[in-house]
Motif scaffolding. Structure first.
Motif, short mmCIF file in Angstrom:
data_model
loop_
_atom_site.label_atom_id
_atom_site.label_comp_id
_atom_site.label_asym_id
_atom_site.label_seq_id
_atom_site.Cartn_x
_atom_site.Cartn_y
_atom_site.Cartn_z
N PRO A 140 0.82 -1.22 0.00
CA PRO A 140 0.00 0.00 0.00
C PRO A 140 0.86 1.27 0.00
N TYR A 141 2.15 1.13 0.28
CA TYR A 141 3.06 2.28 0.31
C TYR A 141 3.89 2.39 -0.96
N HIS A 142 3.53 1.63 -1.99
CA HIS A 142 4.25 1.67 -3.26
C HIS A 142 4.20 3.08 -3.84
N ASP A 143 5.34 3.54 -4.35
CA ASP A 143 5.43 4.84 -5.00
C ASP A 143 6.10 4.63 -6.36
N PRO A 144 5.30 4.55 -7.43
CA PRO A 144 5.88 4.27 -8.74
C PRO A 144 6.85 5.34 -9.23
N ALA A 145 6.79 6.53 -8.66
CA ALA A 145 7.70 7.60 -9.07
C ALA A 145 9.07 7.49 -8.40
N SER A 146 9.17 6.69 -7.37
CA SER A 146 10.44 6.53 -6.67
C SER A 146 11.27 5.44 -7.34
N LYS A 147 12.54 5.71 -7.54
CA LYS A 147 13.43 4.77 -8.23
C LYS A 147 14.54 4.31 -7.29
N PRO A 148 14.97 3.06 -7.40
CA PRO A 148 16.03 2.55 -6.52
C PRO A 148 17.31 3.39 -6.57
N GLU A 149 17.62 3.95 -7.72
CA GLU A 149 18.84 4.76 -7.81
C GLU A 149 18.68 6.13 -7.15
N SER A 150 17.47 6.56 -6.92
CA SER A 150 17.23 7.81 -6.17
C SER A 150 15.92 7.67 -5.39
N PRO A 151 15.98 6.92 -4.27
CA PRO A 151 14.78 6.66 -3.49
C PRO A 151 14.21 7.95 -2.89
N ARG A 152 12.91 8.02 -2.88
CA ARG A 152 12.21 9.19 -2.34
C ARG A 152 11.96 9.04 -0.84
N TRP A 153 11.74 7.80 -0.38
CA TRP A 153 11.28 7.57 0.99
C TRP A 153 12.31 6.78 1.79
N MET A 154 12.55 7.24 3.01
CA MET A 154 13.54 6.64 3.89
C MET A 154 12.85 6.12 5.15
N LEU A 155 13.59 5.31 5.89
CA LEU A 155 13.10 4.84 7.18
C LEU A 155 14.27 4.66 8.12
N VAL A 156 13.96 4.49 9.39
CA VAL A 156 14.94 4.07 10.40
C VAL A 156 14.35 2.86 11.11
N ASP A 157 15.20 2.07 11.72
CA ASP A 157 14.73 1.00 12.58
C ASP A 157 14.51 1.57 13.97
N VAL A 158 13.46 1.07 14.62
CA VAL A 158 13.11 1.51 15.97
C VAL A 158 13.11 0.30 16.89
N GLN A 159 13.81 0.40 18.00
CA GLN A 159 13.87 -0.68 18.99
C GLN A 159 13.10 -0.27 20.23
N VAL A 160 12.08 -1.05 20.57
CA VAL A 160 11.31 -0.77 21.78
C VAL A 160 12.10 -1.23 22.99
N LEU A 161 12.26 -0.34 23.94
CA LEU A 161 12.99 -0.65 25.17
C LEU A 161 12.05 -1.15 26.26
N ARG A 162 10.83 -0.58 26.28
CA ARG A 162 9.84 -1.04 27.25
C ARG A 162 8.45 -0.58 26.85
N LYS A 163 7.50 -1.42 27.15
CA LYS A 163 6.09 -1.06 27.00
C LYS A 163 5.70 -0.29 28.24
N THR A 164 4.82 0.68 28.08
CA THR A 164 4.36 1.48 29.21
C THR A 164 2.84 1.42 29.29
N ARG A 165 2.31 1.99 30.32
CA ARG A 165 0.87 2.20 30.35
C ARG A 165 0.54 3.16 29.22
N ASN A 166 -0.70 3.23 28.83
CA ASN A 166 -1.09 4.17 27.78
C ASN A 166 -1.23 5.56 28.40
N LEU A 167 -0.32 6.44 28.02
CA LEU A 167 -0.40 7.85 28.42
C LEU A 167 -1.22 8.53 27.33
N ALA A 168 -2.52 8.60 27.55
CA ALA A 168 -3.47 9.00 26.52
C ALA A 168 -3.52 10.51 26.34
#
Length: 155
Positions: free
Chosen positions: A84-112
């Motif tokens: 669902p996040y496909h972007d046909p205008a983005s090319k592997p040689e010049s990607p439009r969208w980036m990400l980082v990895d996120v590591q959860v250290l702890r679950k908490t109560r829901n601070l709503a």
């Protein structure tokens, strides 16, 4: 060091899903907003603090404490026609969208949201500003400390 609030829909990736992943680490895929992408690409560094926030659910709020676990790299979902996040205008040689990895250290109560809004020390928290819909927002160090204090308080 920077601090961030990162929103995820629990049906997409919940804090429990992240905790169940190898090393409690997930790639933060699917960001398709340039400002949020720029935060990841230009400002996030390994070990930056992350507030894991569930959005688009019955009770949105902060549900975990995490850290940025990688440098930015191209989001592979942009190249996948079945995603669902496909972007046909983005090319592997010049990607439009980036990400980082996120590591959860702890679950908490829901601070709503109502509890966040009720705290005068958090009135300038970006996620509480009217009209804010960004999935990634910076968190001021004073707000980070206040939120961690609230999460650690016995309630």
């Amino acid at each position: 060091m920077h601090y961030w609030l990162m929103k995820s829909e629990p049906e997409e990736v919940s804090v429990d899903d992240a905790l169940a992943a190898p090393d409690a680490t997930v790639p933060w895929t699917g960001v398709r907003n340039y400002q949020a992408r720029n935060f990841m690409r230009d400002h996030m560094r390994i070990d930056d603090g992350v507030l894991f926030y569930h959005s688009s659910c019955a009770e949105p709020g902060i549900v975990g404490v995490a850290r940025v676990a990688s440098t930015p790299y191209p989001d592979p979902t942009q190249f996948d026609p079945k995603s669902p996040y496909h972007d046909p205008a983005s090319k592997p040689e010049s990607p439009r969208w980036m990400l980082v990895d996120v590591q959860v250290l702890r679950k908490t109560r829901n601070l709503a949201l109502p509890e966040l809004r009720a705290d005068p020390e958090l009135q300038d928290l970006v996620v509480l500003k009217k009209g804010n819909r960004l999935s990634i927002t910076p968190v001021e160090p004073a707000h980070w400390r206040r939120i961690l204090k609230k999460l650690d308080a016995k309630t």
